[in-house]
Structure formats: structure tokens, C-alpha cells
Scaffold this active site. Structure first.
Site, PDB file in Angstrom:
ATOM      1  N   HIS A  17      -3.141   7.212   2.590  1.00 42.95           N
ATOM      2  CA  HIS A  17      -3.531   6.071   2.029  1.00 42.95           C
ATOM      3  C   HIS A  17      -4.969   5.548   2.605  1.00 42.95           C
ATOM      4  O   HIS A  17      -5.170   5.809   3.572  1.00 42.95           O
ATOM      5  CB  HIS A  17      -2.587   4.816   2.366  1.00 42.95           C
ATOM      6  CG  HIS A  17      -3.054   3.493   1.957  1.00 42.95           C
ATOM      7  ND1 HIS A  17      -3.828   3.222   0.960  1.00 42.95           N
ATOM      8  CD2 HIS A  17      -3.066   2.465   2.827  1.00 42.95           C
ATOM      9  CE1 HIS A  17      -3.905   1.895   0.914  1.00 42.95           C
ATOM     10  NE2 HIS A  17      -3.618   1.469   2.155  1.00 42.95           N
ATOM     11  N   ASN A  54      -9.999   0.045  -0.392  1.00 44.99           N
ATOM     12  CA  ASN A  54      -8.584  -0.172  -0.305  1.00 44.99           C
ATOM     13  C   ASN A  54      -8.056  -0.673  -1.632  1.00 44.99           C
ATOM     14  O   ASN A  54      -8.238  -1.797  -1.920  1.00 44.99           O
ATOM     15  CB  ASN A  54      -7.959  -0.762   1.032  1.00 44.99           C
ATOM     16  CG  ASN A  54      -6.548  -0.811   1.051  1.00 44.99           C
ATOM     17  OD1 ASN A  54      -5.882  -0.329   0.009  1.00 44.99           O
ATOM     18  ND2 ASN A  54      -5.972  -1.367   2.201  1.00 44.99           N
ATOM     19  N   CYS A  78       0.812  -1.384  -0.105  1.00 45.61           N
ATOM     20  CA  CYS A  78      -0.022   0.065   0.089  1.00 45.61           C
ATOM     21  C   CYS A  78       0.887   1.055   0.120  1.00 45.61           C
ATOM     22  O   CYS A  78       0.320   2.415  -0.243  1.00 45.61           O
ATOM     23  CB  CYS A  78      -0.845   0.005   1.136  1.00 45.61           C
ATOM     24  SG  CYS A  78      -2.033  -1.377   0.984  1.00 45.61           S
TER      25      CYS A  78
HETATM   26  O1  UT7 Z   1      -3.391  -0.944   4.066  1.00 49.82           O
HETATM   27  C1  UT7 Z   1      -3.142  -1.776   4.930  1.00 49.82           C
HETATM   28  C2  UT7 Z   1      -4.217  -2.943   4.585  1.00 49.82           C
HETATM   29  N1  UT7 Z   1      -4.956  -3.374   5.989  1.00 49.82           N
HETATM   30  C3  UT7 Z   1      -5.447  -2.455   6.721  1.00 49.82           C
HETATM   31  O2  UT7 Z   1      -5.475  -1.299   6.925  1.00 49.82           O
HETATM   32  C4  UT7 Z   1      -6.345  -2.991   7.863  1.00 49.82           C
HETATM   33  C5  UT7 Z   1      -6.285  -2.263   9.153  1.00 49.82           C
HETATM   34  N2  UT7 Z   1      -7.457  -2.706  10.270  1.00 49.82           N
HETATM   35  C6  UT7 Z   1      -8.587  -2.673  10.100  1.00 49.82           C
HETATM   36  O3  UT7 Z   1      -8.927  -1.795   9.375  1.00 49.82           O
HETATM   37  C7  UT7 Z   1      -9.610  -2.820  11.088  1.00 49.82           C
HETATM   38  O4  UT7 Z   1      -8.629  -3.642  12.165  1.00 49.82           O
HETATM   39  C8  UT7 Z   1     -10.524  -4.092  10.577  1.00 49.82           C
HETATM   40  C9  UT7 Z   1     -11.682  -3.240   9.697  1.00 49.82           C
HETATM   41  C10 UT7 Z   1      -9.962  -4.996   9.696  1.00 49.82           C
HETATM   42  C11 UT7 Z   1     -11.202  -4.811  11.815  1.00 49.82           C
HETATM   43  O5  UT7 Z   1     -11.923  -3.721  12.422  1.00 49.82           O
HETATM   44  P1  UT7 Z   1     -11.739  -3.722  13.874  1.00 49.82           P
HETATM   45  O6  UT7 Z   1     -12.359  -2.677  14.696  1.00 49.82           O
HETATM   46  O7  UT7 Z   1     -10.357  -3.844  14.332  1.00 49.82           O
HETATM   47  O8  UT7 Z   1     -12.517  -5.226  14.344  1.00 49.82           O
HETATM   48  P2  UT7 Z   1     -12.197  -6.236  14.972  1.00 49.82           P
HETATM   49  O9  UT7 Z   1     -11.254  -7.234  14.041  1.00 49.82           O
HETATM   50  O10 UT7 Z   1     -11.809  -5.874  16.424  1.00 49.82           O
HETATM   51  O11 UT7 Z   1     -13.379  -7.248  15.199  1.00 49.82           O
HETATM   52  C12 UT7 Z   1     -14.484  -6.774  15.861  1.00 49.82           C
HETATM   53  C13 UT7 Z   1     -15.730  -7.642  15.684  1.00 49.82           C
HETATM   54  C14 UT7 Z   1     -15.518  -9.144  15.807  1.00 49.82           C
HETATM   55  O12 UT7 Z   1     -16.408  -9.881  16.382  1.00 49.82           O
HETATM   56  P3  UT7 Z   1     -16.496 -10.311  18.124  1.00 49.82           P
HETATM   57  O13 UT7 Z   1     -15.221 -10.822  18.283  1.00 49.82           O
HETATM   58  O14 UT7 Z   1     -16.343  -8.800  18.996  1.00 49.82           O
HETATM   59  O15 UT7 Z   1     -17.684 -10.890  18.296  1.00 49.82           O
HETATM   60  C15 UT7 Z   1     -15.432  -9.577  14.380  1.00 49.82           C
HETATM   61  O16 UT7 Z   1     -15.589 -11.121  14.457  1.00 49.82           O
HETATM   62  O17 UT7 Z   1     -16.281  -7.677  14.365  1.00 49.82           O
HETATM   63  C16 UT7 Z   1     -16.362  -8.660  13.798  1.00 49.82           C
HETATM   64  N3  UT7 Z   1     -16.272  -8.501  12.501  1.00 49.82           N
HETATM   65  C17 UT7 Z   1     -17.073  -8.283  11.348  1.00 49.82           C
HETATM   66  N4  UT7 Z   1     -18.445  -8.303  11.504  1.00 49.82           N
HETATM   67  C18 UT7 Z   1     -19.403  -7.981  10.567  1.00 49.82           C
HETATM   68  C19 UT7 Z   1     -15.040  -8.506  11.615  1.00 49.82           C
HETATM   69  N5  UT7 Z   1     -15.316  -8.432  10.447  1.00 49.82           N
HETATM   70  C20 UT7 Z   1     -16.787  -8.274  10.435  1.00 49.82           C
HETATM   71  C21 UT7 Z   1     -17.350  -7.991   9.226  1.00 49.82           C
HETATM   72  N6  UT7 Z   1     -18.951  -8.010   9.313  1.00 49.82           N
HETATM   73  N7  UT7 Z   1     -16.987  -7.802   7.870  1.00 49.82           N
END
Ligand code: UT7
Length: 325
Positions: free
Chosen positions: A252, A282, A113
């Protein structure tokens, strides 16, 4: 030493839209979660027979037309991508070939990225030597080729598209400084595991879906906020810039919450931070040129602009330039 100024910007996204409600139909997710956690509403998807070189060809055509440049005037084309058409050969040469850039050589840069920022700074060094006068830098991806639509934590984030710029020498305007960084610790935290020389593709790895992007989202999130804000601060300090003197930050587009956190850490008003993640998600190396393309009309000659990115590797950095038109 001459500076490398941007004299034209172009962008390309495929027509096909994959919306949050489309994703709701194929996985356990919902529009509200995606919007509030990421800021993404929809992303674009390239056709099966389309790839990064097709995007590049369209971007080059726009750049040549907008700038009134003949194809044979271009001396070098750098393509930032981690989803090139093939593992071998590179995509930049193919773009040169398709676009009739008969006098240019080309090569790819893979800094995930951060690719566009790394490629732009690399290209600017070629201009600074005085040896090169017209260089095209492209950043773009077909990320959807590497998405596992059974993995809701990652596949909702990425889309296809990209853009590019023409660089020419100037005494006053253009790329002034950059701070680029890397930390191979991130190697295991954001990757496509199979298909390279370490784990060549085989049936077992395909069955285990090792051909898709996986990541530790939370760690990437934290490191991204810190990496982008710290290098912006560093580049501002080194160039004696205050937040008031920055016309635009071009971050980004990985997650709107990451962008907001960077803005808050630096006390930048939202109106001066480019944002289009809602429409494209992204697109990795494509996000920054896509922002420049969409905001081109709002940029003014002399604007102090800071590009900032964070990506797989980990790679990150911030680049300071003066807008030239
Ligand atoms: O350019 C570099 C590339 N990557 C990035 O920039 C990624 C950077 N990270 C992020 O953008 C975020 O960490 C994510 C968007 C990937 C995830 O967001 P988060 O606020 O960190 O969520 P989390 O991983 O802490 O998950 C929270 C909850 C979980 O459920 P529980 O365990 O609390 O019951 C996940 O299972 O949200 C759940 N979850 C979803 N729910 C609905 C994760 N993905 C989804 C989804 N839809 N797509």
C-alpha cells in the site's frame, strides 16, 4: 479446491494533477518537505461530478476489453472503498448497473487502505467454492472529497484513483494464502468523524470541519510498518517462502518511508518492491491495483507476489499469490 487467479488488471486516475507546488500556494508547506517526508510529488483529483462509480465503470470497461469477457459473464463485483458515491446505496451495484453487468450482484467492502487486499481475499473464497467463475474486484477512492486543505499534516498525502482485477478459477496459479488482521483501537486515530450514524452531519460539525479525514500520523506510521512487515513474515513462514523466492512485494502506498522501512525489515531489495506513490499519493484502497496496473508488463507467469496493506480501523494484512500470465 480451485484457486482465484488474476487474469486481467486495469487502472484509472483522473487527469487533473495537484502538485506539491500547487499545495505550496494554498498552505504552509513546501515541495522539499513533502518529497523527503512522504515521497509524494503529485496526486490526482477527480472532477466535482465524478466519483468512485465513474472510476469503477472505466476500470470494468478496460477489464472486459482486455480479457475478451462479455458483461453478462461477470457474476460478482466487489468494490473496496471508504469514499463510495453515497452512504447508501453501495457503489458496487451502481458500477454493475453502469457497466451492463446484468447478471452480477455486488457489494462494497470498507477496510480503508486495506480494502483491496480484504476484498481480493473475500472474492477468492467465492471462487474456491467452485460456485463462481468470473469476479471483478475493484479498489478505489475519491479521497479529495474528505481532505481539509487547511490541514497540512493530512491533506498532502491523499489523491483519487483506483483499479481492479478479474478473477477466474485455476488449479495452479492465483491466491494462495492471506493473513488479515484488525484492531479497533485504531478507530480514533484515523477517521472521518461526522457524516455517519454516530455524528450525523449538521452545521456545527461542518463548521468544525468534522467532515474531513484526521489522523495521528506518527502512530499510524509506526503501526503501519509493524503491521505490514509482521504479516508478510507470517505469510512467508506459513508458505515456506524465503525473500529470494518473492518476485514482487506490492505495498500500500501511504508513505515512501513506510515502504522503505518494511523493505528493510524484511531485507527485500528495492527493485522488487512496487512504488508509484510519487505520482498518485495515497489513494487508499486504490494503491495496490494501481501498482499492479503500472507494473503489469514486468510481472511474469509464476511470479510469487505479496500484497500488503495497512489502513484505518486499524486493518492490515498480507496476501500471497502466484501471478498467472
Ligand atoms: O494509509 C494510512 C494513512 N495514513 C498514513 O499512512 C500516515 C502515516 N504517517 C505519515 O506518513 C507521517 O507521520 C506524516 C507524513 C503524516 C508526517 O510525517 P512525520 O515525519 O511523522 O512528521 P511529524 O508529524 O513528526 O511532523 C514533523 C514536523 C512538525 O513540525 P515541528 O513540530 O517539528 O515544528 C510538523 O508541524 O513537520 C511539520 N509538518 C509539515 N511541514 C511542512 C507536518 N506536515 C507538514 C507539511 N509541510 N505538510
Amino acid at each position: 479446491m480451485p484457486k482465484a487467479k488474476i487474469t486481467a488488471v486495469a487502472g484509472y486516475v483522473p487527469e487533473k494533477i495537484l502538485s506539491n507546488s500547487d499545495l505550496e500556494k494554498i498552505m504552509d508547506t513546501n515541495d522539499e518537505w513533502i518529497r523527503t517526508r512522504t515521497g509524494i510529488v503529485e496526486r490526482r483529483v477527480m472532477a466535482e461530478d465524478e466519483a468512485v462509480s465513474h472510476m469503477g465503470e472505466k476500470v470494468v470497461a478496460q477489464i472486459l476489453e482486455k480479457s475478451g469477457t462479455a458483461p453478462e459473464e461477470i457474476e460478482l463485483l466487489i468494490c473496496a472503498t471508504c469514499t463510495g458515491d453515497y452512504i447508501l446505496p453501495d457503489t458496487a451495484n451502481n458500477i454493475c448497473y453502469k457497466s451492463g453487468l446484468t447478471k452480477a450482484f455486488g457489494f462494497d467492502i470498507n477496510a480503508a487502505c486495506s480494502g483491496f487486499v480484504f476484498a481480493l481475499y473475500t472474492a477468492s473464497q467465492f471462487i474456491q467454492t467452485g460456485r463462481y467463475k468470473k469476479i471483478i474486484v475493484i479498489g478505489g477512492e475519491k479521497m479529495t472529497s474528505y481532505m481539509n486543505y487547511e490541514d497540512r499534516t493530512t491533506s498532502i498525502l491523499f489523491g483519487d484513483g483506483g483499479g481492479g482485477v478479474l478473477l477466474e478459477p485455476d488449479e495452479e496459479y492465483g491466491v494462495i494464502d492471506a493473513i488479515l488482521k484488525g484492531d479497533g483501537y485504531g478507530c480514533q486515530l484515523l477517521k472521518v468523524e461526522a457524516g455517519g450514524s454516530l455524528y450525523p452531519m449538521n452545521q456545527e460539525r461542518l463548521d468544525a470541519k468534522k467532515n474531513f479525514v484526521t489522523q495521528d500520523g506518527r502512530q499510524v506510521f509506526r503501526r503501519a510498518v509493524n503491521g505490514m512487515s509482521s504479516t508478510i513474515k507470517e505469510v512467508m513462514e506459513r508458505n515456506n517462502l524465503t525473500a529470494d523466492e518473492i518476485s514482487w512485494v506490492v505495498p500500500h502506498q501511504a508513505n515512501e518511508r513506510i515502504i522503505n522501512a518494511v523493505g528493510d525489515a524484511l531485507d527485500f531489495p528495492k527493485e522488487r518492491i512496487m512504488l508509484n506513490i510519487a505520482k498518485y499519493g495515497n489513494t487508499s484502497a486504490g494503491t495496490i491495483p494501481l501498482c499492479l496496473w503500472e507494473y503489469e508488463d514486468q510481472l511474469k507467469k509464476g511470479d510469487n507476489v505479496i500484497l500488503t496493506a495497512f489502513g484505518g480501523g486499524f486493518t492490515w494484512g498480507s496476501l500471497y499469490l502466484k501471478w498467472a500470465y
